[in-house]
Scaffold this active site. Sequence first.
Site, PDB file in Angstrom:
ATOM      1  N   HIS A   1       0.652  -0.817  -0.009  1.00 28.48           N
ATOM      2  CA  HIS A   1       0.044   0.009   0.255  1.00 28.48           C
ATOM      3  C   HIS A   1       1.059   1.442  -0.105  1.00 28.48           C
ATOM      4  O   HIS A   1       1.262   1.564   0.354  1.00 28.48           O
ATOM      5  CB  HIS A   1      -0.707  -0.299   1.023  1.00 28.48           C
TER       6      HIS A   1
ATOM      7  N   ASP B   1     -14.979   3.292   7.916  1.00 28.63           N
ATOM      8  CA  ASP B   1     -13.591   4.235   7.661  1.00 28.63           C
ATOM      9  C   ASP B   1     -14.487   5.179   6.275  1.00 28.63           C
ATOM     10  O   ASP B   1     -14.292   6.022   6.124  1.00 28.63           O
ATOM     11  CB  ASP B   1     -12.881   3.319   6.981  1.00 28.63           C
TER      12      ASP B   1
ATOM     13  N   ARG C   1     -14.379  13.290   6.887  1.00 29.86           N
ATOM     14  CA  ARG C   1     -12.283  14.220   7.396  1.00 29.86           C
ATOM     15  C   ARG C   1     -12.437  15.159   6.262  1.00 29.86           C
ATOM     16  O   ARG C   1     -11.613  16.061   6.930  1.00 29.86           O
ATOM     17  CB  ARG C   1     -11.497  12.759   7.739  1.00 29.86           C
TER      18      ARG C   1
ATOM     19  N   SER D   1      -7.731   4.437   8.884  1.00 35.98           N
ATOM     20  CA  SER D   1      -8.144   4.215   7.808  1.00 35.98           C
ATOM     21  C   SER D   1      -7.308   3.429   6.786  1.00 35.98           C
ATOM     22  O   SER D   1      -8.035   2.509   5.783  1.00 35.98           O
ATOM     23  CB  SER D   1      -8.274   5.515   7.232  1.00 35.98           C
TER      24      SER D   1
ATOM     25  N   LYS E   1      -8.795  -1.314   5.838  1.00 37.85           N
ATOM     26  CA  LYS E   1      -9.139  -1.634   4.405  1.00 37.85           C
ATOM     27  C   LYS E   1      -7.876  -2.390   4.196  1.00 37.85           C
ATOM     28  O   LYS E   1      -8.176  -4.057   3.972  1.00 37.85           O
ATOM     29  CB  LYS E   1      -8.498  -0.991   3.513  1.00 37.85           C
TER      30      LYS E   1
HETATM   31  N1  URA Z   1      -5.852   6.801   2.974  1.00 29.63           N
HETATM   32  C1  URA Z   1      -6.857   5.848   3.263  1.00 29.63           C
HETATM   33  O1  URA Z   1      -6.756   5.290   2.352  1.00 29.63           O
HETATM   34  N2  URA Z   1      -6.917   6.918   3.598  1.00 29.63           N
HETATM   35  C2  URA Z   1      -6.589   7.666   4.722  1.00 29.63           C
HETATM   36  O2  URA Z   1      -7.016   8.542   5.207  1.00 29.63           O
HETATM   37  C3  URA Z   1      -5.119   8.977   3.981  1.00 29.63           C
HETATM   38  C4  URA Z   1      -5.253   8.090   2.585  1.00 29.63           C
END
Ligand code: URA
Length: 449
Positions: free
Chosen positions: A91, A170, A177, A192, A196
């Site tokens: 990621h 999220d 946010r 966040s 995932k």
């Molecule tokens: N990517 C995400 O999935 N969440 C964030 O808060 C910032 C980048």
Amino acid sequence: LLGSGSPERLIPARVIERKRNGAVLEAQEMRSFFLRYLEGDVQEQQMAAFLMAVYFQGLAPEELDALVDVMLESGERLDLSGLPRPAVDKHSTGGVGDKVSLALAPLAGELGLSVPMIAGRGLGHTGGTLDKLSAIPGFRTDLEVPDFVRIVNRVGCGIIGQTAKIAPLDRRLYALRDVTGTVSSIPLIAASIMSKKLAEDLVGLVLDVKVGEGAFIADEPGATELARTLVGIGERRGVRTKALMTAMDRPLGRTVGNALEVSEALECLRGGGPPDLRELVLRLAAEMLLVGGVETNVKGALESAVRALDSGRALDRFRRLVEAQGGDPAVVDDPGLLPRAPRTAELRSQGAGVVRECTPTRLGYGLTELGGGRSRLGDSIDVSVGFVLHVEVGQPVARGESLGTVHAANDAGLAVGLEVLGRAISVGGADEPPPRLRPLITELTEPYV
Ligand code: URA
């Protein structure tokens, strides 16, 4: 007893006040607060205030873990226990020109891993893998989880978007946010991202944490803390997690724009492409092999990755991925079939000198101005537009030399694009001190907190 964590007695305003004042909340208290939010008992404005308190006060590891737990429990998780090969993903925290995943997922799949990648759309000035894939005619990223798992099993990799069912907490918090100035909080970004990734049922995870002007957390101490926070969340859950810090003080590779980036990723999969892209793809693949337990040393892992890339085997794997997800595989052999912008123009240097800067945020927001990124949720994008850079930072240029090409939908877009490119790339006198660039890849010295 106020805010003690017992769901019956939890008083939202009291929890918010305590966080605002810097208290470390008990795990149960955090849990109840977020569960009550999911149930509608904690209101949006209360959550907005809480997120702002977190923005200023941060979260202790036990608070962070409680948040990640509720995020994970709020949705569906993949079950990859039936897959014979270790599930490992990568990621990136978000960058400009970062098309790594397109080449890396098939490469890692070719090297004996299962890569169940849940990817995102562009965010702010940064690009997103899903948007890039949408440049391939027919490619679907909205698959149901069982179909996705079948593809990962058959092809070795698959790439989908976060469905409504994956980490829905999220999704809700992210949207909040976005409109309350609380995106760039290290614990909130970390929770966040990891909610995932942990839903993917992984054995190992490699994080590409961007640092420099174009990163969400641009400064080195902040990016380092983000990296360590991410690694901590993964490791505490038994996922072997490794973070590399990588340069985002200039774009990655030579293209910015969805179809243009697919084309560049294909060059990389053919064993060519820009050296920085190739180096990062190979190194991340090697790290994935290490956390997946397929290789035991970085040298051997790199050699395997080079062989798979240069032999065309990773490219074949990408063709299979495109086909499996409904895309036109002919694109893989003929990138000329990708959507092309009707108008192009080159920017030429007004004087001789050295390229001093190429600022990622200007190009990233510039792409949105061309129509290749979103300024509002749900906007449709033009995948054909973007920028091709002909120079890199530190390179000497002659007067009149081409610095880059703008790909636009019409003349107005060309004018905007040329202005953006002109502001992003600065050429200074050859007698000035050489521009300072971050090393492409740096290791974290102390892995996690
Ligand atoms: N990517 C995400 O999935 N969440 C964030 O808060 C910032 C980048």
